[in-house]
Design a protein around this motif. Sequence first.
Motif, PDB file in Angstrom:
ATOM      1  N   LEU A   1       1.250 -29.760  30.046  1.00  0.00           N
ATOM      2  CA  LEU A   1       2.517 -29.074  29.815  1.00  0.00           C
ATOM      3  C   LEU A   1       2.803 -28.938  28.325  1.00  0.00           C
ATOM      4  CD1 LEU A   1       4.633 -30.756  32.626  1.00  0.00           C
ATOM      5  CD2 LEU A   1       4.072 -28.320  32.465  1.00  0.00           C
ATOM      6  N   ILE A   2       2.510 -29.977  27.567  1.00  0.00           N
ATOM      7  CA  ILE A   2       2.715 -29.913  26.119  1.00  0.00           C
ATOM      8  C   ILE A   2       1.791 -28.866  25.514  1.00  0.00           C
ATOM      9  CG2 ILE A   2       2.377 -31.201  23.965  1.00  0.00           C
ATOM     10  CD1 ILE A   2       3.425 -33.680  25.498  1.00  0.00           C
ATOM     11  N   GLY A   3       0.563 -28.796  26.018  1.00  0.00           N
ATOM     12  CA  GLY A   3      -0.363 -27.773  25.541  1.00  0.00           C
ATOM     13  C   GLY A   3       0.143 -26.368  25.816  1.00  0.00           C
ATOM     14  N   GLN A   4       0.800 -26.171  26.959  1.00  0.00           N
ATOM     15  CA  GLN A   4       1.342 -24.856  27.303  1.00  0.00           C
ATOM     16  C   GLN A   4       2.502 -24.463  26.382  1.00  0.00           C
ATOM     17  OE1 GLN A   4       2.478 -25.096  31.424  1.00  0.00           O
ATOM     18  NE2 GLN A   4       0.365 -25.210  32.169  1.00  0.00           N
ATOM     19  N   ARG A   5       3.227 -25.477  25.919  1.00  0.00           N
ATOM     20  CA  ARG A   5       4.378 -25.199  25.056  1.00  0.00           C
ATOM     21  C   ARG A   5       4.001 -25.081  23.579  1.00  0.00           C
ATOM     22  NH1 ARG A   5       9.551 -28.670  27.508  1.00  0.00           N
ATOM     23  NH2 ARG A   5       9.659 -27.501  29.474  1.00  0.00           N
ATOM     24  N   ALA A   6       2.775 -25.463  23.245  1.00  0.00           N
ATOM     25  CA  ALA A   6       2.316 -25.349  21.864  1.00  0.00           C
ATOM     26  C   ALA A   6       2.321 -23.886  21.437  1.00  0.00           C
ATOM     27  CB  ALA A   6       0.912 -25.928  21.733  1.00  0.00           C
ATOM     28  N   ASP A   7       2.777 -23.640  20.222  1.00  0.00           N
ATOM     29  CA  ASP A   7       2.905 -22.304  19.637  1.00  0.00           C
ATOM     30  C   ASP A   7       4.078 -21.530  20.231  1.00  0.00           C
ATOM     31  OD1 ASP A   7       1.937 -20.779  17.527  1.00  0.00           O
ATOM     32  OD2 ASP A   7       0.874 -19.395  18.869  1.00  0.00           O
ATOM     33  N   VAL A   8       4.789 -22.153  21.193  1.00  0.00           N
ATOM     34  CA  VAL A   8       6.010 -21.573  21.737  1.00  0.00           C
ATOM     35  C   VAL A   8       7.199 -22.393  21.239  1.00  0.00           C
ATOM     36  CG1 VAL A   8       7.328 -21.003  23.823  1.00  0.00           C
ATOM     37  CG2 VAL A   8       4.840 -20.713  23.798  1.00  0.00           C
ATOM     38  N   LEU A   9       7.212 -23.677  21.591  1.00  0.00           N
ATOM     39  CA  LEU A   9       8.289 -24.559  21.137  1.00  0.00           C
ATOM     40  C   LEU A   9       7.950 -25.275  19.843  1.00  0.00           C
ATOM     41  CD1 LEU A   9       9.619 -26.287  24.388  1.00  0.00           C
ATOM     42  CD2 LEU A   9      10.513 -24.291  23.189  1.00  0.00           C
ATOM     43  N   TYR A  10       6.676 -25.616  19.675  1.00  0.00           N
ATOM     44  CA  TYR A  10       6.260 -26.383  18.499  1.00  0.00           C
ATOM     45  C   TYR A  10       4.871 -25.963  18.051  1.00  0.00           C
ATOM     46  CZ  TYR A  10       6.015 -29.057  22.936  1.00  0.00           C
ATOM     47  OH  TYR A  10       5.924 -29.424  24.262  1.00  0.00           O
ATOM     48  N   PRO A  11       4.491 -26.306  16.813  1.00  0.00           N
ATOM     49  CA  PRO A  11       3.199 -25.874  16.273  1.00  0.00           C
ATOM     50  C   PRO A  11       2.022 -26.444  17.055  1.00  0.00           C
ATOM     51  CG  PRO A  11       4.642 -26.703  14.535  1.00  0.00           C
ATOM     52  CD  PRO A  11       5.265 -27.089  15.829  1.00  0.00           C
ATOM     53  N   VAL A  12       0.968 -25.658  17.148  1.00  0.00           N
ATOM     54  CA  VAL A  12      -0.238 -26.075  17.875  1.00  0.00           C
ATOM     55  C   VAL A  12      -0.825 -27.338  17.252  1.00  0.00           C
ATOM     56  CG1 VAL A  12      -2.616 -25.447  18.461  1.00  0.00           C
ATOM     57  CG2 VAL A  12      -0.792 -23.741  18.650  1.00  0.00           C
ATOM     58  N   GLY A  13      -0.907 -27.379  15.928  1.00  0.00           N
ATOM     59  CA  GLY A  13      -1.528 -28.523  15.263  1.00  0.00           C
ATOM     60  C   GLY A  13      -0.804 -29.822  15.550  1.00  0.00           C
ATOM     61  N   LEU A  14       0.521 -29.792  15.503  1.00  0.00           N
ATOM     62  CA  LEU A  14       1.293 -31.003  15.748  1.00  0.00           C
ATOM     63  C   LEU A  14       1.197 -31.427  17.211  1.00  0.00           C
ATOM     64  CD1 LEU A  14       2.975 -32.804  13.888  1.00  0.00           C
ATOM     65  CD2 LEU A  14       5.029 -31.581  14.649  1.00  0.00           C
ATOM     66  N   ALA A  15       1.181 -30.435  18.110  1.00  0.00           N
ATOM     67  CA  ALA A  15       1.031 -30.746  19.531  1.00  0.00           C
ATOM     68  C   ALA A  15      -0.333 -31.364  19.802  1.00  0.00           C
ATOM     69  CB  ALA A  15       1.218 -29.476  20.363  1.00  0.00           C
ATOM     70  N   SER A  16      -1.356 -30.845  19.158  1.00  0.00           N
ATOM     71  CA  SER A  16      -2.710 -31.398  19.333  1.00  0.00           C
ATOM     72  C   SER A  16      -2.788 -32.825  18.806  1.00  0.00           C
ATOM     73  CB  SER A  16      -3.730 -30.522  18.608  1.00  0.00           C
ATOM     74  OG  SER A  16      -3.740 -29.204  19.141  1.00  0.00           O
ATOM     75  N   LEU A  17      -2.133 -33.074  17.686  1.00  0.00           N
ATOM     76  CA  LEU A  17      -2.127 -34.416  17.110  1.00  0.00           C
ATOM     77  C   LEU A  17      -1.440 -35.402  18.057  1.00  0.00           C
ATOM     78  CD1 LEU A  17      -2.840 -36.080  14.586  1.00  0.00           C
ATOM     79  CD2 LEU A  17      -0.600 -35.472  13.643  1.00  0.00           C
ATOM     80  N   LEU A  18      -0.366 -34.969  18.706  1.00  0.00           N
ATOM     81  CA  LEU A  18       0.313 -35.833  19.671  1.00  0.00           C
ATOM     82  C   LEU A  18      -0.602 -36.133  20.849  1.00  0.00           C
ATOM     83  CD1 LEU A  18       3.059 -37.155  20.638  1.00  0.00           C
ATOM     84  CD2 LEU A  18       3.356 -35.067  21.987  1.00  0.00           C
ATOM     85  N   ILE A  19      -1.229 -35.100  21.396  1.00  0.00           N
ATOM     86  CA  ILE A  19      -2.097 -35.281  22.564  1.00  0.00           C
ATOM     87  C   ILE A  19      -3.258 -36.218  22.242  1.00  0.00           C
ATOM     88  CG2 ILE A  19      -3.695 -34.085  24.120  1.00  0.00           C
ATOM     89  CD1 ILE A  19      -1.767 -31.660  23.978  1.00  0.00           C
ATOM     90  N   GLN A  20      -3.806 -36.100  21.038  1.00  0.00           N
ATOM     91  CA  GLN A  20      -4.930 -36.961  20.630  1.00  0.00           C
ATOM     92  C   GLN A  20      -4.544 -38.437  20.623  1.00  0.00           C
ATOM     93  OE1 GLN A  20      -6.247 -35.583  16.782  1.00  0.00           O
ATOM     94  NE2 GLN A  20      -6.505 -33.468  17.514  1.00  0.00           N
ATOM     95  N   ASN A  21      -3.319 -38.727  20.278  1.00  0.00           N
ATOM     96  CA  ASN A  21      -2.874 -40.119  20.123  1.00  0.00           C
ATOM     97  C   ASN A  21      -1.984 -40.625  21.251  1.00  0.00           C
ATOM     98  OD1 ASN A  21      -3.667 -41.037  17.164  1.00  0.00           O
ATOM     99  ND2 ASN A  21      -2.995 -38.895  17.012  1.00  0.00           N
ATOM    100  N   ALA A  22      -1.613 -39.736  22.164  1.00  0.00           N
ATOM    101  CA  ALA A  22      -0.605 -40.053  23.169  1.00  0.00           C
ATOM    102  C   ALA A  22      -0.961 -41.277  24.013  1.00  0.00           C
ATOM    103  CB  ALA A  22      -0.360 -38.851  24.078  1.00  0.00           C
ATOM    104  N   ALA A  23      -2.199 -41.346  24.481  1.00  0.00           N
ATOM    105  CA  ALA A  23      -2.592 -42.465  25.352  1.00  0.00           C
ATOM    106  C   ALA A  23      -2.419 -43.795  24.633  1.00  0.00           C
ATOM    107  CB  ALA A  23      -4.032 -42.280  25.810  1.00  0.00           C
TER     108      ALA A  23
END
Length: 492
Positions: A189-211
């Motif tokens: 879901l966060i990936g789907q919202r990337a570049d819509v609600l928030y920047p792709v790079g920041l969303a990717s950084l969150l996903i990489q560290n989320a676990a």
Amino acid sequence: MSRPDAEVSTVALLDVIRSIAFVGDLAMGQPTDHSPRVAWIAGQLARAAGADDVACAEAMTVALLRWSGCTANAPEFARLVGDDVSGRKALLAIQSSSSGFRVGTKGGGSAFHSLSRIHCEVAGDIAKELGLSEAAQFALRHLFESHNGAGAPDGLQGEQIPSSVYTASLAGDLDIFHRLYGFEQACQLIGQRADVLYPVGLASLLIQNAARWLAELDNDPTLSGPCSLDAAFSGRTTSLEILADVIDLKLPWMTGHSRRVAQLARHAAMALELDEARQQKVYRAALIHGIGRAAVPNMVWNTPGKLMEPEWERVRLVPYWTGRAARQLGSLAGEAEIASYAYERPDGSGYYREARTGSIPIEGRILSAATAWAALRAARPWREALEESAAGALMASEAAAGRHDADVVRALLKPPRSSRSKPALTSLTSLLTQRERDVLRWISLGASNKEVARKLAISPSTVRTHVESVFRKLECTTRAAATLKATQLGLL
């Protein structure tokens, strides 16, 4: 901004910020550790993105205060969805590529922008009153902006939007979606919202560290509490009255209620000759006694007749939630505990504990009577305000029946001692004309322009002119923001 004649109770700034976050989580239908968790994740994300200590602290602060304006637009939310608490909870859970609030309020025409404007203006004003940085104020005034420019209130996009808005949004989505749908679905879901609600790079950084970050929170939940903000706000204080005003914003007819209860409680404590420390404790407890009110939808509070059992049970839990706040409020823990006795009665007929005289501290008995006295003297959706003599007679009869402490009621109804002269308010009262103050008073209580016109025997267009003038002089654009500022200035 506080008026010069008002008593001010100074407390640790971080405790007030945490308290406002607690109120926000209740109002949004979220677990009471939601905002602290989101703040910790936002801080980790900011650090991973290369932010310095100041920027990390700002990211965490914005995340803690992102729901600070939700009591301000609760009346509008209730008119739109009915149950403002469950409605917000449902909107936050929407699985969409855009903001759940935008998607969920689509049928409301301009509702998304109107609700966002109220929320953001009040959130920014609260940040200003708390003495936060201009950067934090700006971020809180733009909480619902989107990376693609489709957000609110100003349609900012890309780098125009502070990074702290993005980190708060990302951290919030992660915490909610992970709790509701599991880790994999949350990342999707966060990936789907990337570049819509928030920047792709920041969303990717969150996903990489989320676990890893979620595991750290689960293994040591205290990470979601103090974190590094203890150092960032060390030694800084603010007025506890701002928290009382935020609490009361949820219901227009409650405007100023917590302050009035606090003044009455302190008067009674003085009359009972409690020492200064206990007077101050009951005063502060009274200011925060309404924390748990945020958990109950406005549609319940606004019910004109008798409540059904399910609704009444929700009301009974209000002081329970206030007591729960004690676990997160640091230096205010003792006051929050006293505040949880606000609706107990010496004969055991109160709630939520159904406690009796022997187990209710004197501060709790004072607060209980002061809360009842203040409520009787003000109009409510289910009855008109009582005149002072009628309210006093009712309080006395309740005390005789054992439902209030008789000594406390006598102290409460005792005329106050003459006090030393207070600073003149000329500079404040001259800010608005008498007619503007009359109009402001009624709109602060939730009256429409037509209702104000009828009450003051003037035309709706004249009311509108006065409202516009009040907004201009108070430098605000919404009724909630005008109410908040006017309360703090003593204009109501």
